[in-house]
Design a protein around this motif. Structure first.
Motif, PDB file in Angstrom:
ATOM      1  N   LYS A   6     -19.946  16.252   4.480  1.00 14.90           N
ATOM      2  CA  LYS A   6     -19.775  17.195   3.369  1.00 14.90           C
ATOM      3  C   LYS A   6     -21.048  18.020   3.216  1.00 14.90           C
ATOM      4  N   LYS A   7     -20.897  19.215   2.719  1.00 13.37           N
ATOM      5  CA  LYS A   7     -22.002  20.145   2.468  1.00 13.37           C
ATOM      6  C   LYS A   7     -22.700  20.601   3.744  1.00 13.37           C
ATOM      7  N   SER A   8     -22.015  20.484   4.894  1.00 12.64           N
ATOM      8  CA  SER A   8     -22.591  20.948   6.161  1.00 12.64           C
ATOM      9  C   SER A   8     -22.574  22.467   6.226  1.00 12.64           C
ATOM     10  N   LYS A   9     -23.403  22.982   7.080  1.00 21.70           N
ATOM     11  CA  LYS A   9     -23.448  24.412   7.350  1.00 21.70           C
ATOM     12  C   LYS A   9     -22.545  24.710   8.550  1.00 21.70           C
ATOM     13  N   GLN A  26     -27.036  29.023   6.915  1.00 23.92           N
ATOM     14  CA  GLN A  26     -27.018  29.027   5.455  1.00 23.92           C
ATOM     15  C   GLN A  26     -25.620  28.826   4.875  1.00 23.92           C
ATOM     16  N   GLN A  27     -24.592  29.278   5.591  1.00 31.13           N
ATOM     17  CA  GLN A  27     -23.223  29.242   5.085  1.00 31.13           C
ATOM     18  C   GLN A  27     -22.663  27.815   5.135  1.00 31.13           C
ATOM     19  N   LYS A  28     -22.251  27.293   3.973  1.00 31.08           N
ATOM     20  CA  LYS A  28     -21.643  25.965   3.905  1.00 31.08           C
ATOM     21  C   LYS A  28     -20.161  26.047   4.249  1.00 31.08           C
ATOM     22  N   THR A  87     -23.494  23.340  12.043  1.00 32.21           N
ATOM     23  CA  THR A  87     -23.360  21.911  12.326  1.00 32.21           C
ATOM     24  C   THR A  87     -22.135  21.613  13.183  1.00 32.21           C
TER      25      THR A  87
END
Length: 130
Positions: A61-64, A113-115, A67
């Motif tokens: 969760k909350k990965s960019k 930067q983009q999740k 990833t």
């Protein structure tokens, strides 16, 4: 003396069957839950209008965006910009670059930067930028 032998024999038979049945028991506990800290994100690679590859990747969760992309393919990047994916390189002289969308909308941030969220659809396209 015979009673003691009979008792020992009965005890041995009971112990044997107890151990044998315990070994045969179905020891399946409740099914494991899916890792609640993971999400699934679908990544698609395109060259122009042609789809080259598509993979669904599990990431924390909350990965960019980067990833899952790196998990699925070999990626080269410079300062948050993708320069090559799976050996397919951009060509600045011909104005051919990697761009990406999330759920059909142009991304407003770089890949570092983009999740991403669960079930997002990330599409990378190698094409001429006008």
């Amino acid at each position: 003396m015979k009673k003691q032998n009979r008792f020992s024999l009965i005890f041995a038979i009971i112990a044997f069957f107890t151990l044998a049945l315990t070994g045969c028991s179905n020891n399946n506990a409740a099914p494991k839950k899916a890792n609640s800290n993971q999400i699934s994100v679908n990544y698609t690679l395109k060259e122009g209008k042609k789809t080259v590859d598509s993979k669904t990747v599990k990431v924390p969760k909350k990965s960019k965006v980067i990833t899952g992309l790196k998990k699925a393919w070999k990626v080269q990047e410079t300062k948050g910009f993708i320069t090559a994916i799976d050996g397919k390189k951009q060509d600045p002289k011909k104005k051919i670059y990697w761009t990406y969308t999330i759920n059909g909308k142009w991304a407003t941030k770089g890949v570092t930067q983009q999740k991403v969220a669960n079930k997002d659809k990330v599409k990378f396209t190698l094409d001429k930028v006008k």
